[in-house]
Design an enzyme around this catalytic site. Structure first.
Site, PDB file in Angstrom:
ATOM      1  N   SER A  20       7.831  -4.579 -37.249  1.00 55.50           N
ATOM      2  CA  SER A  20       6.814  -3.820 -36.920  1.00 55.50           C
ATOM      3  C   SER A  20       5.697  -3.829 -37.905  1.00 55.50           C
ATOM      4  CB  SER A  20       7.180  -2.201 -36.540  1.00 55.50           C
ATOM      5  OG  SER A  20       6.084  -1.275 -36.736  1.00 55.50           O
ATOM      6  N   LYS A  71       9.505   4.633 -25.289  1.00 55.30           N
ATOM      7  CA  LYS A  71       8.245   5.370 -24.780  1.00 55.30           C
ATOM      8  C   LYS A  71       8.488   6.243 -23.892  1.00 55.30           C
ATOM      9  CE  LYS A  71       5.183   1.570 -26.600  1.00 55.30           C
ATOM     10  NZ  LYS A  71       4.195   0.569 -26.595  1.00 55.30           N
ATOM     11  N   ASP A 107      -1.925   3.217 -26.097  1.00 59.81           N
ATOM     12  CA  ASP A 107      -1.944   1.712 -25.816  1.00 59.81           C
ATOM     13  C   ASP A 107      -3.096   1.438 -24.941  1.00 59.81           C
ATOM     14  OD1 ASP A 107       0.179   0.951 -27.211  1.00 59.81           O
ATOM     15  OD2 ASP A 107       1.730   1.933 -25.686  1.00 59.81           O
ATOM     16  N   GLY A 129       2.190  -9.664 -14.754  1.00 58.58           N
ATOM     17  CA  GLY A 129       3.655  -9.048 -15.255  1.00 58.58           C
ATOM     18  C   GLY A 129       3.488  -7.408 -14.833  1.00 58.58           C
ATOM     19  N   ALA A 130       4.401  -6.881 -14.792  1.00 61.49           N
ATOM     20  CA  ALA A 130       4.879  -5.463 -14.626  1.00 61.49           C
ATOM     21  C   ALA A 130       5.791  -4.784 -15.279  1.00 61.49           C
ATOM     22  CB  ALA A 130       5.074  -5.377 -12.891  1.00 61.49           C
ATOM     23  N   ARG A 154       6.595 -11.938 -11.305  1.00 60.76           N
ATOM     24  CA  ARG A 154       7.614 -12.754 -10.846  1.00 60.76           C
ATOM     25  C   ARG A 154       8.494 -12.017  -9.745  1.00 60.76           C
ATOM     26  NH1 ARG A 154      12.310 -14.523 -15.011  1.00 60.76           N
ATOM     27  NH2 ARG A 154      12.175 -12.540 -15.072  1.00 60.76           N
ATOM     28  N   LEU A 216      -1.484  -9.970 -24.655  1.00 62.43           N
ATOM     29  CA  LEU A 216      -0.908  -8.836 -25.313  1.00 62.43           C
ATOM     30  C   LEU A 216       0.224  -9.259 -26.494  1.00 62.43           C
ATOM     31  CD1 LEU A 216      -0.904  -6.043 -22.500  1.00 62.43           C
ATOM     32  CD2 LEU A 216      -2.850  -7.111 -23.920  1.00 62.43           C
ATOM     33  N   GLY A 239      -2.940 -10.641 -28.731  1.00 61.56           N
ATOM     34  CA  GLY A 239      -2.350  -9.140 -28.831  1.00 61.56           C
ATOM     35  C   GLY A 239      -2.564  -8.534 -30.162  1.00 61.56           C
ATOM     36  N   GLN A 246      -4.643   0.086 -30.994  1.00 61.67           N
ATOM     37  CA  GLN A 246      -3.887   1.360 -30.627  1.00 61.67           C
ATOM     38  C   GLN A 246      -3.396   1.975 -31.867  1.00 61.67           C
ATOM     39  OE1 GLN A 246      -0.238   1.781 -31.489  1.00 61.67           O
ATOM     40  NE2 GLN A 246      -0.440  -0.073 -32.576  1.00 61.67           N
TER      41      GLN A 246
END
Ligand code: ATR
EC number: 1.1.1.25
Length: 272
Positions: A20, A71, A107, A129-130, A154, A216, A239, A246
């Site tokens: 991080s 989160k 975000d 993407g999901a 996908r 991202l 990203g 953020q």
């Protein structure tokens, strides 16, 4: 001897937290603004989150960042969600309002702010993407008033669910290269360093110099998607922009102050 006695304590809750960059950004920010505060890393395994959050509420901690995998689960321990956090259905920022612990989400701003200077001509956008990052990306795109937003994944059912929830279109994963999009955002893990690094999430047939390609992922800084997009003349965003924005938005929530964006970006790029 000078003993450093921070007056305020902040930190990041996630697991694992090895890489991080949030401590770097926020501790630098506190130093820039002469704020007597410190920002720590608090790696918290999923089975420890209840204990951690109960302790958090009794300790003199002024605020926190929240990252994967907490989160959503952290929402069980806070008193109020902001409209933004409700909209996304996830929290990445904690702060106090008197004795109420508030859950917010930066975000969305992280995703949309880097696009704001470029989005005048953007009529349609495709989100690849999901997963976890996609919800914030959709809310961020909507905040930019982009008219046509499509999502593809996908596993189509996940894209369909998000499309229904947020009132956007869902596209078959195989058809993602069939049309031209002014903006393409990658929120999949394809291209991330490791065994997916050489995988491009997009079929690059209709990508050209009018396309903005936004990944991202920030590790590597230039993914294969961005590399191929650049070769086709696209405007590219990495990203690191989402991470930076953020973080700047969190700093503002906690301190009311704006950090110097250019210098903050330099700091992150030096440490990547
Ligand atoms: P998250 O916690 O954010 O959901 P993830 O499970 O690694 O992270 O998946 C992130 C996204 O990358 C998902 O949209 C995932 O697609 P699926 O929903 O079908 O799993 C996508 N993704 C991961 N590996 C992929 C691959 N090999 N091909 C296509 N999409 C992939």
């Amino acid at each position: 001897m000078n003993v450093f006695k921070p007056e305020k304590l902040f930190g990041i809750i996630g697991y694992p937290l090895g890489h991080s960059m949030s401590p770097l950004l926020h501790n630098w920010g506190f130093a820039q603004k002469d704020i007597n505060a410190v920002y720590m890393a608090w790696p918290t395994a999923p089975e420890k989150i209840a204990d951690f959050m109960n302790a958090f509420k009794t300790l003199p901690i002024s605020g926190a960042s929240v990252t994967i995998p907490h989160k959503i689960s952290v929402m069980d321990y806070i008193d109020e969600l902001t409209i933004r956090a409700k909209g996304v259905g996830a929290v990445n920022t904690l702060y106090w309002e008197q004795d109420k612990l508030i859950g917010d989400n930066t975000d969305t701003a992280g995703c949309s702010e880097p696009l704001r200077p470029h989005c005048d001509h953007v009529k349609n956008a495709l989100l690849l993407g999901a997963g976890g990052a996609s919800r914030a990306a959709i809310v961020g795109l909507k905040s930019l008033q982009i008219k046509e937003i499509s999502i593809t994944n996908r596993t189509k059912s996940k894209a369909d669910d998000l499309a229904e929830e947020f009132g956007i279109s869902s596209l078959d994963w195989k058809k993602r290269g069939d049309e031209h999009y002014d903006l393409i955002i990658n929120s999949t893990s394809l291209g991330m360093s490791g065994d997916k690094q050489e995988l491009n999430p997009m079929i690059m047939d209709n990508v050209d110099k009018k396309t903005i390609a936004y990944d991202l992922i920030y590790n590597p800084l230039e993914t294969i998607f961005l590399k191929e997009a650049k070769a086709k003349g696209c405007k590219t965003l990495s990203g690191i922009e989402m991470f930076l924005h953020q973080g700047l938005a969190q700093f503002k929530i906690w301190t009311g102050l704006d950090l110097d964006e250019l210098r903050a970006r330099e700091l992150l790029l030096e440490h990547l």
